[in-house]
Design a protein around this motif. Structure first.
Motif, PDB file in Angstrom:
ATOM      1  N   SER A   1       0.833  -1.209   0.000  1.00 41.48           N
ATOM      2  CA  SER A   1       0.000   0.000   0.000  1.00 41.48           C
ATOM      3  C   SER A   1       0.865   1.256   0.000  1.00 41.48           C
ATOM      4  CB  SER A   1      -0.919   0.009   1.223  1.00 41.48           C
ATOM      5  OG  SER A   1      -1.841  -1.044   1.157  1.00 41.48           O
ATOM      6  N   PHE A   2       1.918   1.264   0.818  1.00 42.79           N
ATOM      7  CA  PHE A   2       2.797   2.434   0.872  1.00 42.79           C
ATOM      8  C   PHE A   2       3.512   2.658  -0.454  1.00 42.79           C
ATOM      9  CE2 PHE A   2       3.225   1.601   5.673  1.00 42.79           C
ATOM     10  CZ  PHE A   2       2.158   2.441   5.967  1.00 42.79           C
ATOM     11  N   GLU A   3       3.962   1.585  -1.092  1.00 38.66           N
ATOM     12  CA  GLU A   3       4.659   1.731  -2.367  1.00 38.66           C
ATOM     13  C   GLU A   3       3.708   2.195  -3.469  1.00 38.66           C
ATOM     14  OE1 GLU A   3       6.663  -1.999  -2.914  1.00 38.66           O
ATOM     15  OE2 GLU A   3       8.380  -1.353  -1.716  1.00 38.66           O
ATOM     16  N   ALA A   4       2.462   1.761  -3.422  1.00 40.54           N
ATOM     17  CA  ALA A   4       1.473   2.249  -4.390  1.00 40.54           C
ATOM     18  C   ALA A   4       1.209   3.736  -4.167  1.00 40.54           C
ATOM     19  CB  ALA A   4       0.178   1.453  -4.271  1.00 40.54           C
ATOM     20  N   ALA A   5       1.146   4.145  -2.901  1.00 36.54           N
ATOM     21  CA  ALA A   5       0.961   5.565  -2.594  1.00 36.54           C
ATOM     22  C   ALA A   5       2.175   6.371  -3.030  1.00 36.54           C
ATOM     23  CB  ALA A   5       0.707   5.747  -1.102  1.00 36.54           C
ATOM     24  N   LEU A   6       3.355   5.793  -2.896  1.00 34.26           N
ATOM     25  CA  LEU A   6       4.580   6.464  -3.319  1.00 34.26           C
ATOM     26  C   LEU A   6       4.597   6.682  -4.831  1.00 34.26           C
ATOM     27  CD1 LEU A   6       7.315   7.524  -2.274  1.00 34.26           C
ATOM     28  CD2 LEU A   6       8.255   5.279  -2.785  1.00 34.26           C
ATOM     29  N   ALA A   7       4.045   5.733  -5.579  1.00 36.75           N
ATOM     30  CA  ALA A   7       3.959   5.887  -7.032  1.00 36.75           C
ATOM     31  C   ALA A   7       3.024   7.029  -7.409  1.00 36.75           C
ATOM     32  CB  ALA A   7       3.491   4.586  -7.672  1.00 36.75           C
ATOM     33  N   ILE A   8       2.003   7.241  -6.612  1.00 36.10           N
ATOM     34  CA  ILE A   8       1.045   8.311  -6.888  1.00 36.10           C
ATOM     35  C   ILE A   8       1.587   9.667  -6.453  1.00 36.10           C
ATOM     36  CG2 ILE A   8      -1.239   9.220  -6.285  1.00 36.10           C
ATOM     37  CD1 ILE A   8      -2.144   6.277  -6.051  1.00 36.10           C
ATOM     38  N   ASP A   9       2.206   9.705  -5.265  1.00 42.22           N
ATOM     39  CA  ASP A   9       2.662  10.984  -4.704  1.00 42.22           C
ATOM     40  C   ASP A   9       4.072  10.828  -4.128  1.00 42.22           C
ATOM     41  OD1 ASP A   9       2.842  13.514  -3.706  1.00 42.22           O
ATOM     42  OD2 ASP A   9       1.086  13.385  -2.403  1.00 42.22           O
TER      43      ASP A   9
END
Length: 168
Positions: free
Chosen positions: A54-62
């Protein structure tokens, strides 16, 4: 008079640069915020791999949202990957050298690796920045007082294997 336009341009540039550095923290992208909250709840439930996803997906977004790196570092520490956690904390400290959570987290990760002296340096830095009253200082001081985990430092004596003789 001939330096007036250059001086005005430089002063404007200095004012803009200074105001950008001291601006308020921004909110994450709404899609990233949902993933960050999901990751934090998963991490609290002990689902570390799902939290990292989840954190890595959020990192890809922002990728510019700094607190996300602290969440990733905390997840890496939960996985026992202190070196990776230290790298995330240092990424935060490169962008914000006075981030108390990153200084404290890096100190805890150092302590978990067995680097007590380096953890004490982080504690001294925290004490100079925010004093003994802030929660990050108290948490790191308590962790140092408890000492590193038993498996943090492995000696050569502990690594000796029992001799095993096999016949070919």
């Amino acid at each position: 008079m001939r330096f007036l336009p250059a001086a005005a341009a430089l002063s404007l540039l200095a004012a803009m640069t200074a105001s950008a550095g001291y601006g308020a923290d921004r909110a994450p992208d709404p899609r990233a915020a949902q993933l960050i909250e999901a990751g934090r709840s998963e991490l609290a439930q002990g689902q570390v791999e799902q939290a990292v996803d989840s954190f890595e997906a959020a990192l890809a977004i922002d990728p510019g949202y700094i607190p996300l790196y602290i969440d990733l570092a905390d997840a890496a520490r939960a996985q026992g990957l202190q070196g990776k956690a230290i790298r995330y904390y240092r990424d935060v400290l490169e962008r914000d050298p006075k981030n108390f959570a990153a200084i404290s987290g890096e100190g805890k990760a150092m302590l978990e690796k067995g680097a007590v002296e380096k953890a004490r340096r982080n504690l001294a830095q925290l004490e100079s920045l925010c004093g003994n009253g802030c929660s990050e200082t108290r948490q790191l001081a308590a962790a140092i007082e408890n000492g590193p985990p038993a498996n943090a430092v492995m000696t050569a004596e502990a690594a000796k294997a029992d001799p095993l003789v096999t016949q070919n």
